[in-house]
Design a protein around this motif. Structure first.
Motif, mmCIF file in Angstrom:
data_model
loop_
_atom_site.group_PDB
_atom_site.id
_atom_site.type_symbol
_atom_site.label_atom_id
_atom_site.label_comp_id
_atom_site.label_asym_id
_atom_site.label_seq_id
_atom_site.Cartn_x
_atom_site.Cartn_y
_atom_site.Cartn_z
ATOM 1 N N ILE A 70 0.822 -1.208 0.000
ATOM 2 C CA ILE A 70 0.000 0.000 0.000
ATOM 3 C C ILE A 70 0.860 1.264 0.000
ATOM 4 O O ILE A 70 0.495 2.267 -0.617
ATOM 5 N N LEU A 71 2.004 1.231 0.654
ATOM 6 C CA LEU A 71 2.891 2.400 0.686
ATOM 7 C C LEU A 71 3.413 2.737 -0.709
ATOM 8 O O LEU A 71 3.485 3.905 -1.094
ATOM 9 N N LEU A 72 3.783 1.729 -1.464
ATOM 10 C CA LEU A 72 4.242 1.936 -2.834
ATOM 11 C C LEU A 72 3.090 2.429 -3.706
ATOM 12 O O LEU A 72 3.258 3.359 -4.502
ATOM 13 N N ALA A 77 0.539 6.871 -6.698
ATOM 14 C CA ALA A 77 -0.675 7.659 -6.926
ATOM 15 C C ALA A 77 -0.439 9.151 -6.670
ATOM 16 O O ALA A 77 -0.970 10.002 -7.389
ATOM 17 N N GLU A 78 0.366 9.463 -5.684
ATOM 18 C CA GLU A 78 0.614 10.858 -5.327
ATOM 19 C C GLU A 78 1.681 11.528 -6.195
ATOM 20 O O GLU A 78 1.638 12.733 -6.401
ATOM 21 N N ASN A 79 2.640 10.758 -6.695
ATOM 22 C CA ASN A 79 3.791 11.358 -7.370
ATOM 23 C C ASN A 79 3.972 10.975 -8.833
ATOM 24 O O ASN A 79 4.737 11.644 -9.543
ATOM 25 N N HIS A 80 3.327 9.912 -9.267
ATOM 26 C CA HIS A 80 3.534 9.430 -10.632
ATOM 27 C C HIS A 80 2.213 9.002 -11.274
ATOM 28 O O HIS A 80 2.188 8.050 -12.065
ATOM 29 N N LEU A 81 1.146 9.689 -10.949
ATOM 30 C CA LEU A 81 -0.179 9.337 -11.439
ATOM 31 C C LEU A 81 -0.193 9.275 -12.964
ATOM 32 O O LEU A 81 0.250 10.208 -13.635
ATOM 33 N N GLU A 82 -0.661 8.164 -13.478
ATOM 34 C CA GLU A 82 -0.753 7.887 -14.908
ATOM 35 C C GLU A 82 0.598 7.836 -15.612
ATOM 36 O O GLU A 82 0.668 7.791 -16.837
ATOM 37 N N LYS A 83 1.680 7.844 -14.858
ATOM 38 C CA LYS A 83 3.028 7.727 -15.420
ATOM 39 C C LYS A 83 3.685 6.411 -15.026
ATOM 40 O O LYS A 83 4.710 6.033 -15.574
#
Length: 94
Positions: A70-72, A77-83
């Protein structure tokens, strides 16, 4: 014995920062013996990495997912959304 594999697929321009975070912040929280690998001939665009762990019992994997995976997922989700995205799989040694 069970091998739990987490594949991380990330766009080229984001892979260095994501893997740096994985190495510096996440791997050290995982059980001993964890392996980080880079897939050399990935069929996917971008870069593909794998995190592999061994578990004696398959029932240990859901706890790992709730506490560590969940941490990963949250970081992505917070830093690389859709990337970047990940998928996991479980294999049993024969």
């Amino acid at each position: 014995m069970y091998l739990y594999n987490i594949s991380i697929i990330v766009e080229n321009e984001r892979h260095e920062s994501l893997i740096q975070w994985v190495r510096e912040n996440w791997l050290s929280t995982l059980p001993e013996g964890v392996k980080l690998l880079k897939m050399l001939d990935s069929p996917h665009e971008g870069q593909t990495y794998c995190v592999q762990l061994m578990f004696e019992y398959p029932s240990d994997i859901p706890n790992f997912q709730k506490e560590k995976l969940i941490l990963l997922q949250e970081y992505i989700a917070e830093n690389h959304l859709e990337k970047a995205f990940l998928f996991d799989s479980t294999m049993k040694y024969l």
